[in-house]
Design a protein around this motif. Structure first.
Motif, mmCIF file in Angstrom:
data_model
loop_
_atom_site.group_PDB
_atom_site.id
_atom_site.type_symbol
_atom_site.label_atom_id
_atom_site.label_comp_id
_atom_site.label_asym_id
_atom_site.label_seq_id
_atom_site.Cartn_x
_atom_site.Cartn_y
_atom_site.Cartn_z
ATOM 1 N N HIS A 85 -21.487 -42.742 36.995
ATOM 2 C CA HIS A 85 -22.193 -42.386 37.456
ATOM 3 C C HIS A 85 -23.653 -42.187 37.376
ATOM 4 O O HIS A 85 -23.726 -42.636 36.055
ATOM 5 N N ASN A 86 -24.582 -42.683 38.026
ATOM 6 C CA ASN A 86 -25.796 -43.378 37.300
ATOM 7 C C ASN A 86 -26.524 -41.960 36.691
ATOM 8 O O ASN A 86 -26.613 -40.953 37.219
ATOM 9 N N LYS A 87 -27.064 -41.867 35.258
ATOM 10 C CA LYS A 87 -27.301 -40.778 34.510
ATOM 11 C C LYS A 87 -29.163 -40.391 34.844
ATOM 12 O O LYS A 87 -28.913 -38.892 34.800
ATOM 13 N N LYS A 88 -29.612 -40.777 35.573
ATOM 14 C CA LYS A 88 -30.838 -40.653 36.507
ATOM 15 C C LYS A 88 -30.207 -39.291 37.431
ATOM 16 O O LYS A 88 -30.750 -38.686 37.920
ATOM 17 N N THR A 89 -29.290 -40.315 38.399
ATOM 18 C CA THR A 89 -29.339 -39.504 39.610
ATOM 19 C C THR A 89 -28.599 -38.120 39.175
ATOM 20 O O THR A 89 -28.926 -37.175 40.225
ATOM 21 N N ILE A 140 -28.154 -41.089 28.213
ATOM 22 C CA ILE A 140 -29.811 -41.388 29.039
ATOM 23 C C ILE A 140 -30.516 -42.301 27.753
ATOM 24 O O ILE A 140 -31.148 -43.027 27.951
ATOM 25 N N GLN A 143 -30.463 -45.844 26.541
ATOM 26 C CA GLN A 143 -30.758 -46.633 27.468
ATOM 27 C C GLN A 143 -31.849 -46.301 28.583
ATOM 28 O O GLN A 143 -33.101 -47.024 28.931
ATOM 29 N N ARG A 203 -37.078 -44.633 33.960
ATOM 30 C CA ARG A 203 -36.506 -46.104 34.770
ATOM 31 C C ARG A 203 -35.792 -46.386 33.008
ATOM 32 O O ARG A 203 -36.086 -46.514 32.183
ATOM 33 N N THR A 204 -34.842 -46.897 33.110
ATOM 34 C CA THR A 204 -33.558 -46.810 31.932
ATOM 35 C C THR A 204 -33.656 -49.217 32.419
ATOM 36 O O THR A 204 -33.441 -49.017 33.198
ATOM 37 N N ALA A 207 -29.555 -50.065 30.172
ATOM 38 C CA ALA A 207 -28.407 -49.175 30.641
ATOM 39 C C ALA A 207 -27.089 -50.873 30.272
ATOM 40 O O ALA A 207 -27.520 -51.405 30.888
ATOM 41 N N ALA A 210 -22.662 -52.012 34.723
ATOM 42 C CA ALA A 210 -21.391 -51.405 35.173
ATOM 43 C C ALA A 210 -20.272 -51.339 35.312
ATOM 44 O O ALA A 210 -19.779 -53.400 35.630
#
Length: 373
Positions: A85-89, A140, A143, A203-204, A207, A210
């Motif tokens: 999953h998106n780490k920021k989310t 994160i 990233q 903002r990554t 990253a 995927a």
């Protein structure tokens, strides 16, 4: 001659800097805000349980068991989950969830329904959310910044966390004295909301792409464990961190209870000890890069892990009085300075291995160690 361990530590480029790095600053600001709230929580929780709800030793041990059990149960699955999953989310979602969970305590205080079962439920839910958040927060960082800035970034993180912990502890002591322990948790809830807002500004840019094929979570967990078992650099480090983290969790169960009931520090004394200890964490994190450059990561890790348990000895013999309060504060300062120094070094050593950067399922194992720091 450069040793393998020394070579694995990522050294910053002399021309590179984190100054003006908006994403990293947003990340650091949000996590620090959250930690300030957590420090307030750290003062308010034992005060609420011991002095206001008159919790028994059995109730205190069960409360801290519920706080710690999510780390041991969810650590590895959390890493595999973060990988998908998106780490920021994840950071934003877990912050919002934590704010909602913590808000239960001041609400129950106002309604007059607060009880130990309420604290049990909050502890278990918050512990689970925190495991996910810590796994994402650790993963994160690479990233957000260039590889050459990782050592500097981890040092900044440790320093900011030490400062936030100290500020939050003294703030928590004051807030508890003014509005009461139950209502003080409202500040913790607000801190999570601030952290969530800051995470939206991240903002990554580094990253990894995927994976095209989604594998079973159990497969990723197993490969992470096998990587630890087979890698000479990582295996002893993870085992040492896991053992130290387990011992630290056992000690923390009755730490505040012992200070409040046997040593009789009161809420203010507890705040002083925690605040001075946080200052030690700040000093250790700031000094870590310079110490590592001079002595190498191996000796720094050994010294840090050796000093951490030794600084717990004064707690075994401490009694009431201002002299013991001073001794415990200084011991706590040295203890967290050692933990911060070893922690920032460990992160740099681990992230310096190219294979480890592709096995983020290991991150929760390192997350167990974050409790030291």
């Amino acid at each position: 001659m450069t040793t393998p361990a020394q070579a694995s530590v990522t050294t910053p480029d002399d021309k590179a800097s984190l100054r003006g790095h908006r994403s990293f600053i947003a990340f650091l600001t949000g996590e620090s805000a959250s930690l300030i709230g957590t420090a307030v929580h750290g003062i308010a929780l034992p005060t609420l349980a011991v002095l206001l709800l008159h919790a028994t030793p059995d109730q205190i041990s069960f409360l801290f068991f519920l706080i710690q059990i999510p780390t041991f149960v969810l650590a590895l699955p959390a890493g595999a989950f973060i990988d998908r999953h998106n780490k920021k989310t994840v950071l934003i979602t877990t912050d919002l969830a934590a704010a909602a969970v913590v808000a239960v305590i001041p609400a129950a205080t106002v309604l007059g329904t607060l009880s130990m079962p309420t604290l049990y439920a909050v502890a278990l839910a918050l512990g689970a959310v925190t495991v996910l958040h810590q796994a994402a927060a650790i993963a994160i960082v690479p990233q957000l910044v260039e590889p050459g800035l990782l050592q500097q970034a981890h040092s900044r993180i440790g320093a900011a966390f030490g400062a936030a912990d100290t500020a939050g502890t003294y703030l928590g002591t004051a807030v508890v004295a003014v509005v009461g322990a139950g209502r003080a948790f409202a500040l913790d809830a607000v801190s999570y909301l601030v952290s969530a807002w800051c995470a939206t500004r991240i903002r990554t840019v580094h990253a990894p792409p995927a994976p095209k094929v989604r594998r079973r979570m159990a497969t990723d967990i197993w490969e992470g464990l096998m990587y630890v078992a087979r890698t000479p650099l990582v295996r002893p480090l993870v085992l040492c961190l896991a053992g130290t983290g387990f011992g630290s969790a056992l000690t923390s169960t009755f730490w505040a209870y012992h200070l409040l009931t046997t040593v009789k520090t009161g809420t203010t004394g507890l705040g002083v000890i925690m605040g001075v200890s946080g200052a030690g964490c700040l000093a250790g994190a700031l000094a870590a890069p310079r110490i590592v450059r001079r002595f190498g990561p191996g000796p720094v890790l050994v010294a840090g892990f050796a000093m951490y348990p030794l600084m717990s000895v004064p707690l075994l013999i401490a009694g009431p009085g201002p002299l013991w309060l001073l001794v415990l504060a200084l011991a706590g300062s040295l203890q967290l300075a050692a933990a911060a120094c070893a922690g920032t070094t460990q992160r740099s050593v681990s992230w310096g291995t190219s294979v480890l950067s592709h096995h983020s399922s290991l991150e929760p194992v390192k997350g167990v160690r974050v409790a030291l720091y």
